[in-house]
Design a protein around this motif. Structure first.
Motif, PDB file in Angstrom:
ATOM      1  N   ALA A 194       0.837  -1.207   0.000  1.00 26.44           N
ATOM      2  CA  ALA A 194       0.000   0.000   0.000  1.00 26.44           C
ATOM      3  C   ALA A 194       0.871   1.256   0.000  1.00 26.44           C
ATOM      4  O   ALA A 194       0.561   2.238  -0.687  1.00 26.44           O
ATOM      5  N   ALA A 195       1.973   1.230   0.759  1.00 32.55           N
ATOM      6  CA  ALA A 195       2.894   2.370   0.773  1.00 32.55           C
ATOM      7  C   ALA A 195       3.539   2.571  -0.595  1.00 32.55           C
ATOM      8  O   ALA A 195       3.730   3.714  -1.050  1.00 32.55           O
ATOM      9  N   LYS A 196       3.856   1.481  -1.281  1.00 29.59           N
ATOM     10  CA  LYS A 196       4.447   1.583  -2.619  1.00 29.59           C
ATOM     11  C   LYS A 196       3.437   2.131  -3.616  1.00 29.59           C
ATOM     12  O   LYS A 196       3.784   2.961  -4.476  1.00 29.59           O
ATOM     13  N   ARG A 197       2.157   1.682  -3.508  1.00 28.91           N
ATOM     14  CA  ARG A 197       1.125   2.210  -4.418  1.00 28.91           C
ATOM     15  C   ARG A 197       0.938   3.714  -4.231  1.00 28.91           C
ATOM     16  O   ARG A 197       0.629   4.428  -5.181  1.00 28.91           O
ATOM     17  N   GLN A 198       1.129   4.170  -2.998  1.00 35.07           N
ATOM     18  CA  GLN A 198       1.033   5.608  -2.727  1.00 35.07           C
ATOM     19  C   GLN A 198       2.331   6.333  -3.062  1.00 35.07           C
ATOM     20  O   GLN A 198       2.443   7.543  -2.847  1.00 35.07           O
ATOM     21  N   GLN A 199       3.307   5.563  -3.554  1.00 33.94           N
ATOM     22  CA  GLN A 199       4.599   6.091  -3.981  1.00 33.94           C
ATOM     23  C   GLN A 199       5.346   6.761  -2.846  1.00 33.94           C
ATOM     24  O   GLN A 199       6.088   7.724  -3.029  1.00 33.94           O
ATOM     25  N   LEU A 200       5.158   6.222  -1.638  1.00 28.37           N
ATOM     26  CA  LEU A 200       5.922   6.683  -0.485  1.00 28.37           C
ATOM     27  C   LEU A 200       7.247   5.958  -0.387  1.00 28.37           C
ATOM     28  O   LEU A 200       8.185   6.434   0.251  1.00 28.37           O
ATOM     29  N   ILE A 201       7.331   4.756  -0.989  1.00 31.08           N
ATOM     30  CA  ILE A 201       8.572   4.001  -1.073  1.00 31.08           C
ATOM     31  C   ILE A 201       8.728   3.509  -2.505  1.00 31.08           C
ATOM     32  O   ILE A 201       7.744   3.364  -3.230  1.00 31.08           O
ATOM     33  N   GLY A 202       9.981   3.252  -2.875  1.00 32.75           N
ATOM     34  CA  GLY A 202      10.231   2.834  -4.247  1.00 32.75           C
ATOM     35  C   GLY A 202      10.123   1.348  -4.473  1.00 32.75           C
ATOM     36  O   GLY A 202       9.921   0.902  -5.600  1.00 32.75           O
ATOM     37  N   TYR A 203      10.272   0.567  -3.396  1.00 29.88           N
ATOM     38  CA  TYR A 203      10.159  -0.888  -3.529  1.00 29.88           C
ATOM     39  C   TYR A 203       9.649  -1.455  -2.218  1.00 29.88           C
ATOM     40  O   TYR A 203       9.677  -0.785  -1.167  1.00 29.88           O
ATOM     41  N   ASN A 204       9.170  -2.686  -2.284  1.00 31.09           N
ATOM     42  CA  ASN A 204       8.614  -3.355  -1.117  1.00 31.09           C
ATOM     43  C   ASN A 204       9.659  -4.301  -0.536  1.00 31.09           C
ATOM     44  O   ASN A 204       9.924  -5.361  -1.114  1.00 31.09           O
ATOM     45  N   PRO A 205      10.277  -3.965   0.608  1.00 33.71           N
ATOM     46  CA  PRO A 205      11.326  -4.835   1.158  1.00 33.71           C
ATOM     47  C   PRO A 205      10.819  -6.200   1.594  1.00 33.71           C
ATOM     48  O   PRO A 205      11.604  -7.152   1.696  1.00 33.71           O
ATOM     49  N   ALA A 206       9.519  -6.329   1.858  1.00 36.68           N
ATOM     50  CA  ALA A 206       8.976  -7.646   2.237  1.00 36.68           C
ATOM     51  C   ALA A 206       8.967  -8.599   1.048  1.00 36.68           C
ATOM     52  O   ALA A 206       8.883  -9.818   1.229  1.00 36.68           O
ATOM     53  N   GLU A 207       9.078  -8.042  -0.162  1.00 39.24           N
ATOM     54  CA  GLU A 207       9.051  -8.866  -1.371  1.00 39.24           C
ATOM     55  C   GLU A 207      10.264  -9.777  -1.443  1.00 39.24           C
ATOM     56  O   GLU A 207      10.176 -10.928  -1.865  1.00 39.24           O
ATOM     57  N   ASP A 208      11.421  -9.268  -1.033  1.00 38.73           N
ATOM     58  CA  ASP A 208      12.672 -10.026  -1.152  1.00 38.73           C
ATOM     59  C   ASP A 208      13.128 -10.616   0.172  1.00 38.73           C
ATOM     60  O   ASP A 208      14.213 -11.197   0.244  1.00 38.73           O
ATOM     61  N   ALA A 209      12.346 -10.473   1.207  1.00 40.96           N
ATOM     62  CA  ALA A 209      12.742 -10.992   2.524  1.00 40.96           C
ATOM     63  C   ALA A 209      12.567 -12.503   2.584  1.00 40.96           C
ATOM     64  O   ALA A 209      11.862 -13.105   1.763  1.00 40.96           O
ATOM     65  N   ASP A 210      13.213 -13.112   3.555  1.00 41.54           N
ATOM     66  CA  ASP A 210      13.089 -14.563   3.769  1.00 41.54           C
ATOM     67  C   ASP A 210      11.798 -14.826   4.531  1.00 41.54           C
ATOM     68  O   ASP A 210      11.781 -14.812   5.766  1.00 41.54           O
ATOM     69  N   ARG A 211      10.728 -15.046   3.796  1.00 41.92           N
ATOM     70  CA  ARG A 211       9.422 -15.240   4.429  1.00 41.92           C
ATOM     71  C   ARG A 211       9.300 -16.647   5.000  1.00 41.92           C
ATOM     72  O   ARG A 211       9.950 -17.584   4.508  1.00 41.92           O
ATOM     73  N   PRO A 212       8.499 -16.808   6.051  1.00 39.94           N
ATOM     74  CA  PRO A 212       8.289 -18.153   6.614  1.00 39.94           C
ATOM     75  C   PRO A 212       7.699 -19.086   5.560  1.00 39.94           C
ATOM     76  O   PRO A 212       6.903 -18.664   4.718  1.00 39.94           O
ATOM     77  N   ARG A 213       8.107 -20.337   5.615  1.00 42.30           N
ATOM     78  CA  ARG A 213       7.635 -21.296   4.618  1.00 42.30           C
ATOM     79  C   ARG A 213       6.156 -21.572   4.766  1.00 42.30           C
ATOM     80  O   ARG A 213       5.616 -21.587   5.873  1.00 42.30           O
ATOM     81  N   ARG A 214       5.506 -21.793   3.615  1.00 47.35           N
ATOM     82  CA  ARG A 214       4.111 -22.200   3.631  1.00 47.35           C
ATOM     83  C   ARG A 214       4.036 -23.660   4.073  1.00 47.35           C
ATOM     84  O   ARG A 214       4.643 -24.535   3.473  1.00 47.35           O
ATOM     85  N   ARG A 215       3.289 -23.911   5.141  1.00 45.57           N
ATOM     86  CA  ARG A 215       3.160 -25.288   5.615  1.00 45.57           C
ATOM     87  C   ARG A 215       1.790 -25.468   6.257  1.00 45.57           C
ATOM     88  O   ARG A 215       1.440 -24.759   7.197  1.00 45.57           O
ATOM     89  N   HIS A 216       1.029 -26.405   5.707  1.00 43.73           N
ATOM     90  CA  HIS A 216      -0.279 -26.695   6.283  1.00 43.73           C
ATOM     91  C   HIS A 216      -0.112 -27.595   7.502  1.00 43.73           C
ATOM     92  O   HIS A 216       0.586 -28.602   7.450  1.00 43.73           O
TER      93      HIS A 216
END
Length: 428
Positions: A194-216
Protein backbone atom coordinates in the motif's frame (compact mmCIF):
# COMPACT_ATOMS: atom_id res chain seq x y z
CA UNK A 1 6.93 24.23 -9.27
CA UNK A 2 9.19 21.71 -10.97
CA UNK A 3 10.23 18.15 -10.19
CA UNK A 4 13.21 16.31 -11.60
CA UNK A 5 14.54 12.77 -11.93
CA UNK A 6 18.20 12.01 -11.25
CA UNK A 7 19.80 8.67 -11.99
CA UNK A 8 22.09 7.46 -9.22
CA UNK A 9 23.71 4.11 -9.81
CA UNK A 10 21.03 1.73 -11.08
CA UNK A 11 18.14 3.62 -9.46
CA UNK A 12 16.12 6.74 -10.26
CA UNK A 13 15.60 9.40 -7.59
CA UNK A 14 12.85 12.00 -7.69
CA UNK A 15 13.22 15.51 -6.28
CA UNK A 16 10.55 18.20 -6.02
CA UNK A 17 11.29 21.93 -5.97
CA UNK A 18 9.20 23.34 -3.10
CA UNK A 19 10.31 26.95 -3.54
CA UNK A 20 12.34 29.35 -1.41
CA UNK A 21 12.42 28.65 2.32
CA UNK A 22 14.25 29.95 5.37
CA UNK A 23 17.31 28.05 6.56
CA UNK A 24 20.38 28.40 8.76
CA UNK A 25 23.94 28.15 7.40
CA UNK A 26 27.39 28.27 8.93
CA UNK A 27 29.56 31.03 7.30
CA UNK A 28 32.73 29.28 8.52
CA UNK A 29 31.85 26.08 6.68
CA UNK A 30 30.79 27.71 3.40
CA UNK A 31 32.90 26.94 0.33
CA UNK A 32 32.80 28.09 -3.30
CA UNK A 33 32.95 25.46 -6.06
CA UNK A 34 34.70 25.74 -9.43
CA UNK A 35 31.67 27.40 -10.99
CA UNK A 36 31.58 30.09 -8.34
CA UNK A 37 28.54 28.66 -6.57
CA UNK A 38 28.28 28.89 -2.78
CA UNK A 39 28.15 25.47 -1.13
CA UNK A 40 27.39 24.67 2.47
CA UNK A 41 25.03 22.59 4.61
CA UNK A 42 21.61 24.16 5.00
CA UNK A 43 19.65 23.51 8.18
CA UNK A 44 16.01 24.12 7.31
CA UNK A 45 14.02 26.06 9.88
CA UNK A 46 11.07 23.64 9.92
CA UNK A 47 13.41 20.91 11.20
CA UNK A 48 14.06 22.89 14.41
CA UNK A 49 16.32 25.83 15.23
CA UNK A 50 19.98 25.08 16.00
CA UNK A 51 21.99 27.24 18.39
CA UNK A 52 25.33 26.61 16.66
CA UNK A 53 26.94 24.75 13.77
CA UNK A 54 26.97 21.03 14.61
CA UNK A 55 30.32 20.63 12.77
CA UNK A 56 32.47 23.49 14.04
CA UNK A 57 30.36 25.17 16.74
CA UNK A 58 30.33 28.57 15.00
CA UNK A 59 27.33 30.88 15.01
CA UNK A 60 24.79 30.27 12.25
CA UNK A 61 23.32 32.89 9.93
CA UNK A 62 19.79 32.89 8.49
CA UNK A 63 19.48 32.67 4.72
CA UNK A 64 16.77 32.07 2.12
CA UNK A 65 17.38 29.33 -0.41
CA UNK A 66 15.53 27.20 -2.90
CA UNK A 67 14.68 23.82 -1.45
CA UNK A 68 14.25 20.43 -3.05
CA UNK A 69 12.42 17.63 -1.30
CA UNK A 70 13.52 14.06 -1.94
CA UNK A 71 10.45 12.03 -2.95
CA UNK A 72 11.82 8.53 -3.37
CA UNK A 73 14.14 6.08 -5.11
CA UNK A 74 12.83 3.70 -7.81
CA UNK A 75 14.08 0.76 -9.83
CA UNK A 76 12.46 1.81 -13.12
CA UNK A 77 12.28 5.17 -14.83
CA UNK A 78 8.55 4.70 -15.45
CA UNK A 79 7.94 4.37 -11.69
CA UNK A 80 10.05 7.46 -11.05
CA UNK A 81 8.11 9.41 -13.68
CA UNK A 82 4.79 8.41 -12.09
CA UNK A 83 6.11 9.47 -8.66
CA UNK A 84 7.30 12.78 -10.09
CA UNK A 85 3.87 13.55 -11.58
CA UNK A 86 2.06 12.54 -8.39
CA UNK A 87 4.34 14.65 -6.19
CA UNK A 88 3.73 17.68 -8.41
CA UNK A 89 -0.04 17.19 -8.24
CA UNK A 90 -0.02 16.57 -4.46
CA UNK A 91 2.03 19.71 -3.89
CA UNK A 92 -0.40 21.83 -5.92
CA UNK A 93 -3.30 20.44 -3.85
CA UNK A 94 -1.49 20.88 -0.54
CA UNK A 95 -1.44 17.09 0.02
CA UNK A 96 2.28 16.38 -0.25
CA UNK A 97 3.53 14.05 2.49
CA UNK A 98 7.16 14.32 3.59
CA UNK A 99 7.98 10.66 3.15
CA UNK A 100 11.42 11.12 4.63
CA UNK A 101 9.98 11.99 8.03
CA UNK A 102 7.07 9.54 7.99
CA UNK A 103 7.71 6.59 10.30
CA UNK A 104 6.42 3.13 9.49
CA UNK A 105 4.31 3.29 12.64
CA UNK A 106 2.62 6.49 11.46
CA UNK A 107 1.92 4.93 8.10
CA UNK A 108 0.46 1.81 9.75
CA UNK A 109 -1.90 4.05 11.75
CA UNK A 110 -3.09 5.69 8.52
CA UNK A 111 -3.37 2.32 6.77
CA UNK A 112 -5.49 0.69 9.47
CA UNK A 113 -7.63 3.82 9.84
CA UNK A 114 -8.80 3.24 6.25
CA UNK A 115 -10.08 -0.29 6.95
CA UNK A 116 -13.72 0.67 7.75
CA UNK A 117 -14.09 2.33 4.36
CA UNK A 118 -12.59 -0.70 2.62
CA UNK A 119 -15.12 -2.92 4.40
CA UNK A 120 -17.93 -0.59 3.29
CA UNK A 121 -16.64 -0.76 -0.29
CA UNK A 122 -16.45 -4.56 -0.18
CA UNK A 123 -12.65 -4.61 -0.57
CA UNK A 124 -12.00 -6.19 2.85
CA UNK A 125 -13.88 -8.65 5.01
CA UNK A 126 -14.44 -7.86 8.70
CA UNK A 127 -12.50 -10.98 9.65
CA UNK A 128 -9.53 -9.77 7.55
CA UNK A 129 -9.68 -6.38 9.26
CA UNK A 130 -9.48 -8.07 12.65
CA UNK A 131 -6.55 -10.23 11.54
CA UNK A 132 -4.61 -7.33 9.97
CA UNK A 133 -5.25 -5.06 12.95
CA UNK A 134 -4.10 -7.70 15.44
CA UNK A 135 -0.93 -8.39 13.47
CA UNK A 136 -0.11 -4.68 13.31
CA UNK A 137 -0.88 -4.07 16.99
CA UNK A 138 0.77 -7.17 18.45
CA UNK A 139 3.73 -7.78 16.17
CA UNK A 140 4.56 -5.39 13.34
CA UNK A 141 4.25 -1.93 14.89
CA UNK A 142 6.06 -2.75 18.17
CA UNK A 143 9.01 -4.21 16.24
CA UNK A 144 9.27 -1.96 13.16
CA UNK A 145 7.12 1.10 13.86
CA UNK A 146 10.02 3.25 15.10
CA UNK A 147 11.80 3.09 11.72
CA UNK A 148 11.29 5.75 9.10
CA UNK A 149 9.29 4.28 6.23
CA UNK A 150 12.00 5.24 3.75
CA UNK A 151 14.66 3.48 5.86
CA UNK A 152 12.92 0.11 6.08
CA UNK A 153 15.06 -2.51 4.32
CA UNK A 154 15.06 -6.25 3.65
CA UNK A 155 17.46 -6.83 6.54
CA UNK A 156 14.96 -5.25 8.95
CA UNK A 157 12.23 -7.60 7.73
CA UNK A 158 14.53 -10.63 8.06
CA UNK A 159 15.52 -9.58 11.59
CA UNK A 160 11.83 -9.16 12.40
CA UNK A 161 11.04 -12.71 11.28
CA UNK A 162 13.92 -14.16 13.28
CA UNK A 163 12.61 -12.43 16.39
CA UNK A 164 9.06 -13.50 15.58
CA UNK A 165 10.12 -17.15 15.42
CA UNK A 166 11.21 -16.89 19.08
CA UNK A 167 8.13 -15.04 20.25
CA UNK A 168 5.91 -16.79 22.78
CA UNK A 169 2.74 -18.41 21.50
CA UNK A 170 -0.61 -18.90 23.20
CA UNK A 171 0.20 -22.32 24.60
CA UNK A 172 2.61 -22.83 27.49
CA UNK A 173 6.26 -23.26 26.42
CA UNK A 174 5.39 -22.67 22.76
CA UNK A 175 6.37 -20.17 20.07
CA UNK A 176 4.34 -18.68 17.25
CA UNK A 177 3.54 -21.33 14.66
CA UNK A 178 4.90 -21.11 11.08
CA UNK A 179 1.33 -20.53 9.87
CA UNK A 180 0.89 -17.53 12.17
CA UNK A 181 4.28 -16.10 11.22
CA UNK A 182 3.48 -16.45 7.53
CA UNK A 183 0.14 -14.69 8.06
CA UNK A 184 1.97 -11.83 9.81
CA UNK A 185 4.31 -11.61 6.83
CA UNK A 186 1.32 -11.38 4.49
CA UNK A 187 -0.01 -8.46 6.54
CA UNK A 188 3.39 -6.76 6.51
CA UNK A 189 3.67 -7.27 2.75
CA UNK A 190 0.18 -5.81 2.23
CA UNK A 191 1.01 -2.71 4.28
CA UNK A 192 4.25 -2.05 2.40
CA UNK A 193 2.51 -2.72 -0.93
CA UNK A 194 0.00 0.00 0.00
CA UNK A 195 2.89 2.37 0.77
CA UNK A 196 4.45 1.58 -2.62
CA UNK A 197 1.13 2.21 -4.42
CA UNK A 198 1.03 5.61 -2.73
CA UNK A 199 4.60 6.09 -3.98
CA UNK A 200 5.92 6.68 -0.48
CA UNK A 201 8.57 4.00 -1.07
CA UNK A 202 10.23 2.83 -4.25
CA UNK A 203 10.16 -0.89 -3.53
CA UNK A 204 8.61 -3.35 -1.12
CA UNK A 205 11.33 -4.83 1.16
CA UNK A 206 8.98 -7.65 2.24
CA UNK A 207 9.05 -8.87 -1.37
CA UNK A 208 12.67 -10.03 -1.15
CA UNK A 209 12.74 -10.99 2.52
CA UNK A 210 13.09 -14.56 3.77
CA UNK A 211 9.42 -15.24 4.43
CA UNK A 212 8.29 -18.15 6.61
CA UNK A 213 7.64 -21.30 4.62
CA UNK A 214 4.11 -22.20 3.63
CA UNK A 215 3.16 -25.29 5.62
CA UNK A 216 -0.28 -26.70 6.28
CA UNK A 217 -0.66 -27.99 9.80
CA UNK A 218 -1.84 -31.58 9.80
CA UNK A 219 -4.98 -32.44 11.70
CA UNK A 220 -4.57 -35.35 14.11
CA UNK A 221 -6.49 -38.49 13.25
CA UNK A 222 -8.02 -38.30 16.74
CA UNK A 223 -9.90 -35.18 15.60
CA UNK A 224 -11.93 -37.23 13.11
CA UNK A 225 -14.70 -39.57 14.19
CA UNK A 226 -15.00 -42.97 12.68
CA UNK A 227 -18.17 -43.43 10.65
CA UNK A 228 -19.87 -45.45 13.38
CA UNK A 229 -19.06 -42.72 15.93
CA UNK A 230 -20.64 -40.08 13.70
CA UNK A 231 -23.74 -42.26 13.30
CA UNK A 232 -23.96 -42.78 17.05
CA UNK A 233 -23.72 -39.04 17.70
CA UNK A 234 -26.35 -38.15 15.07
CA UNK A 235 -28.72 -40.81 16.44
CA UNK A 236 -28.29 -39.48 19.98
CA UNK A 237 -28.96 -35.85 18.98
CA UNK A 238 -31.80 -36.49 16.56
CA UNK A 239 -34.37 -34.89 18.88
CA UNK A 240 -32.21 -31.84 19.70
CA UNK A 241 -33.11 -28.52 18.11
CA UNK A 242 -29.72 -28.40 16.41
CA UNK A 243 -29.64 -32.10 15.59
CA UNK A 244 -30.58 -31.31 12.00
CA UNK A 245 -27.64 -28.90 11.82
CA UNK A 246 -25.18 -31.54 13.05
CA UNK A 247 -26.53 -33.94 10.39
CA UNK A 248 -26.35 -31.25 7.76
CA UNK A 249 -22.75 -30.28 8.50
CA UNK A 250 -21.62 -33.88 8.83
CA UNK A 251 -23.03 -34.79 5.40
CA UNK A 252 -22.11 -31.62 3.47
CA UNK A 253 -18.76 -30.60 4.96
CA UNK A 254 -19.80 -26.95 5.00
CA UNK A 255 -17.92 -24.50 7.21
CA UNK A 256 -19.77 -23.12 10.22
CA UNK A 257 -20.01 -19.69 8.60
CA UNK A 258 -21.45 -21.21 5.41
CA UNK A 259 -24.08 -23.22 7.29
CA UNK A 260 -25.06 -20.24 9.43
CA UNK A 261 -25.37 -18.01 6.37
CA UNK A 262 -27.50 -20.48 4.37
CA UNK A 263 -30.98 -19.27 3.40
CA UNK A 264 -33.93 -21.25 2.07
CA UNK A 265 -33.76 -19.42 -1.26
CA UNK A 266 -30.44 -21.20 -1.87
CA UNK A 267 -31.85 -24.67 -1.10
CA UNK A 268 -33.75 -26.74 -3.68
CA UNK A 269 -35.19 -29.73 -1.86
CA UNK A 270 -36.88 -31.03 -5.00
CA UNK A 271 -33.60 -31.20 -6.88
CA UNK A 272 -31.71 -32.19 -3.71
CA UNK A 273 -29.10 -29.43 -3.99
CA UNK A 274 -28.04 -26.18 -2.37
CA UNK A 275 -25.72 -23.36 -3.36
CA UNK A 276 -23.31 -21.60 -1.02
CA UNK A 277 -23.64 -17.86 -1.63
CA UNK A 278 -22.95 -16.07 1.66
CA UNK A 279 -21.48 -16.62 5.10
CA UNK A 280 -22.28 -15.52 8.63
CA UNK A 281 -19.14 -14.95 10.71
CA UNK A 282 -18.38 -13.72 14.22
CA UNK A 283 -15.61 -11.13 14.65
CA UNK A 284 -15.05 -10.11 18.29
CA UNK A 285 -18.54 -11.59 18.88
CA UNK A 286 -20.03 -9.14 16.36
CA UNK A 287 -21.83 -10.96 13.55
CA UNK A 288 -21.13 -10.05 9.92
CA UNK A 289 -22.71 -11.47 6.78
CA UNK A 290 -20.52 -11.49 3.69
CA UNK A 291 -19.43 -13.52 0.67
CA UNK A 292 -17.51 -16.82 1.06
CA UNK A 293 -13.80 -16.51 1.81
CA UNK A 294 -12.81 -17.42 -1.79
CA UNK A 295 -14.47 -17.66 -5.19
CA UNK A 296 -14.11 -21.43 -4.90
CA UNK A 297 -16.32 -21.20 -1.82
CA UNK A 298 -19.28 -20.17 -3.97
CA UNK A 299 -20.32 -23.64 -5.03
CA UNK A 300 -23.23 -26.04 -5.52
CA UNK A 301 -23.66 -28.97 -3.15
CA UNK A 302 -25.68 -32.16 -3.76
CA UNK A 303 -27.50 -33.41 -0.67
CA UNK A 304 -27.84 -36.90 0.81
CA UNK A 305 -31.41 -38.34 0.76
CA UNK A 306 -31.25 -38.52 4.57
CA UNK A 307 -30.27 -34.84 4.70
CA UNK A 308 -33.08 -33.86 2.32
CA UNK A 309 -35.64 -35.67 4.47
CA UNK A 310 -34.30 -34.00 7.64
CA UNK A 311 -34.45 -30.56 6.01
CA UNK A 312 -38.04 -31.14 4.87
CA UNK A 313 -39.06 -32.02 8.44
CA UNK A 314 -37.14 -29.03 9.77
CA UNK A 315 -38.78 -26.66 7.31
CA UNK A 316 -42.22 -27.91 8.39
CA UNK A 317 -41.30 -27.36 12.07
CA UNK A 318 -40.04 -23.87 11.26
CA UNK A 319 -43.34 -23.07 9.49
CA UNK A 320 -45.31 -24.24 12.53
CA UNK A 321 -43.20 -22.03 14.82
CA UNK A 322 -43.79 -19.10 12.52
CA UNK A 323 -47.57 -19.51 12.90
CA UNK A 324 -47.21 -19.89 16.67
CA UNK A 325 -45.14 -16.73 17.08
CA UNK A 326 -47.23 -14.67 14.67
CA UNK A 327 -46.06 -11.03 14.25
CA UNK A 328 -43.21 -11.60 16.71
CA UNK A 329 -41.58 -14.02 14.28
CA UNK A 330 -38.33 -12.66 12.74
CA UNK A 331 -38.26 -13.51 9.05
CA UNK A 332 -34.65 -13.55 7.83
CA UNK A 333 -34.91 -16.49 5.48
CA UNK A 334 -32.11 -18.37 7.24
CA UNK A 335 -32.37 -22.14 7.31
CA UNK A 336 -31.13 -22.67 10.86
CA UNK A 337 -32.89 -20.42 13.37
CA UNK A 338 -34.16 -20.19 16.92
CA UNK A 339 -37.84 -20.63 17.79
CA UNK A 340 -38.59 -16.97 17.00
CA UNK A 341 -36.90 -17.06 13.60
CA UNK A 342 -33.70 -15.27 14.61
CA UNK A 343 -30.54 -16.84 13.18
CA UNK A 344 -28.13 -18.45 15.62
CA UNK A 345 -25.00 -16.66 16.73
CA UNK A 346 -22.09 -18.71 15.32
CA UNK A 347 -20.29 -18.84 18.67
CA UNK A 348 -23.42 -20.14 20.39
CA UNK A 349 -23.68 -22.97 17.87
CA UNK A 350 -20.11 -24.06 18.62
CA UNK A 351 -20.84 -24.06 22.36
CA UNK A 352 -24.00 -26.12 21.84
CA UNK A 353 -22.03 -28.64 19.79
CA UNK A 354 -19.43 -28.98 22.54
CA UNK A 355 -22.15 -29.72 25.10
CA UNK A 356 -23.80 -32.22 22.77
CA UNK A 357 -20.50 -34.07 22.29
CA UNK A 358 -19.87 -34.15 26.03
CA UNK A 359 -23.30 -35.73 26.57
CA UNK A 360 -22.76 -38.38 23.87
CA UNK A 361 -20.63 -41.52 24.01
CA UNK A 362 -18.08 -40.28 21.45
CA UNK A 363 -14.57 -38.80 21.50
CA UNK A 364 -14.40 -35.02 21.95
CA UNK A 365 -13.94 -33.05 18.73
CA UNK A 366 -14.69 -29.51 17.56
CA UNK A 367 -17.56 -28.51 15.29
CA UNK A 368 -15.12 -27.81 12.46
CA UNK A 369 -13.84 -31.38 12.73
CA UNK A 370 -17.09 -32.58 11.14
CA UNK A 371 -15.67 -30.99 8.00
CA UNK A 372 -12.40 -32.90 8.38
CA UNK A 373 -14.34 -36.13 8.73
CA UNK A 374 -16.45 -35.37 5.65
CA UNK A 375 -13.30 -35.16 3.50
CA UNK A 376 -11.78 -38.26 5.04
CA UNK A 377 -14.90 -40.38 4.49
CA UNK A 378 -15.06 -39.31 0.84
CA UNK A 379 -11.45 -40.23 0.13
CA UNK A 380 -11.89 -43.56 1.89
CA UNK A 381 -14.91 -44.20 -0.34
CA UNK A 382 -12.82 -43.55 -3.46
CA UNK A 383 -14.00 -40.02 -4.35
CA UNK A 384 -11.61 -38.36 -6.79
CA UNK A 385 -9.50 -35.62 -5.20
CA UNK A 386 -10.57 -32.99 -7.77
CA UNK A 387 -14.25 -33.68 -7.09
CA UNK A 388 -13.70 -33.52 -3.33
CA UNK A 389 -11.89 -30.22 -3.75
CA UNK A 390 -15.02 -28.77 -5.40
CA UNK A 391 -17.26 -30.09 -2.63
CA UNK A 392 -15.02 -28.59 0.03
CA UNK A 393 -14.77 -25.23 -1.71
CA UNK A 394 -10.97 -25.24 -1.78
CA UNK A 395 -9.03 -23.16 -4.29
CA UNK A 396 -6.30 -25.86 -4.45
CA UNK A 397 -6.53 -29.62 -4.14
CA UNK A 398 -3.30 -29.62 -2.12
CA UNK A 399 -5.18 -28.07 0.80
CA UNK A 400 -7.76 -30.85 0.66
CA UNK A 401 -5.11 -33.55 0.63
CA UNK A 402 -2.65 -32.06 3.11
CA UNK A 403 -4.99 -30.76 5.80
CA UNK A 404 -8.26 -32.65 5.77
CA UNK A 405 -7.42 -36.24 4.83
CA UNK A 406 -6.44 -38.69 7.57
CA UNK A 407 -5.63 -42.17 6.23
CA UNK A 408 -5.69 -44.95 8.80
CA UNK A 409 -2.98 -47.58 8.97
CA UNK A 410 -5.36 -50.13 7.45
CA UNK A 411 -5.87 -47.86 4.43
CA UNK A 412 -2.11 -47.55 3.92
CA UNK A 413 -1.67 -51.30 4.29
CA UNK A 414 -4.40 -51.87 1.70
CA UNK A 415 -2.62 -49.51 -0.68
CA UNK A 416 0.60 -51.48 -0.26
CA UNK A 417 -1.30 -54.71 -0.87
CA UNK A 418 -2.64 -53.24 -4.13
CA UNK A 419 0.88 -52.37 -5.25
CA UNK A 420 2.11 -55.83 -4.29
CA UNK A 421 -0.66 -57.39 -6.39
CA UNK A 422 0.32 -55.31 -9.42
CA UNK A 423 4.00 -56.14 -8.99
CA UNK A 424 3.16 -59.84 -8.64
CA UNK A 425 1.25 -59.78 -11.93
CA UNK A 426 4.20 -58.18 -13.74
CA UNK A 427 6.63 -60.80 -12.42
CA UNK A 428 4.29 -63.59 -13.56
Amino acid sequence: MNARIRKRGDRYEVFLDVGEQDALRCPACVRVDKLGRTRGTLHWMDAGRLEACPDCGAELEQVTARRERWIGSYERRGEALAAKNKATQDKSRGQLVDARRLTFGQFLDEWTAGFPQKVADGELKPSSVRTYSDHVRLHIKPALGYLRLQDLEVRHVNDFHRALAKKRGRKVDSTLSPVTRRQVHITLHAALAAAKRQQLIGYNPAEDADRPRRRHEKIDAEQVWKVEELRRFLAGTQEDRLGVLWLFMGTTGLRRAEAMGLRWRDVDLEAGTLRVRETRVSVAYEVHECDPKTQAGKRPMPLFPETIAALRAWKAQQAAERLQWGPAWTDTGHVFTRENGEPWHPATVSKRFTKAVEAADVPRIRLHDLRHGFATYHLAAGTQLKHLQKLMGHARSSVTLDVYVHPEYEDLAAAQDNLATVMGKRQA
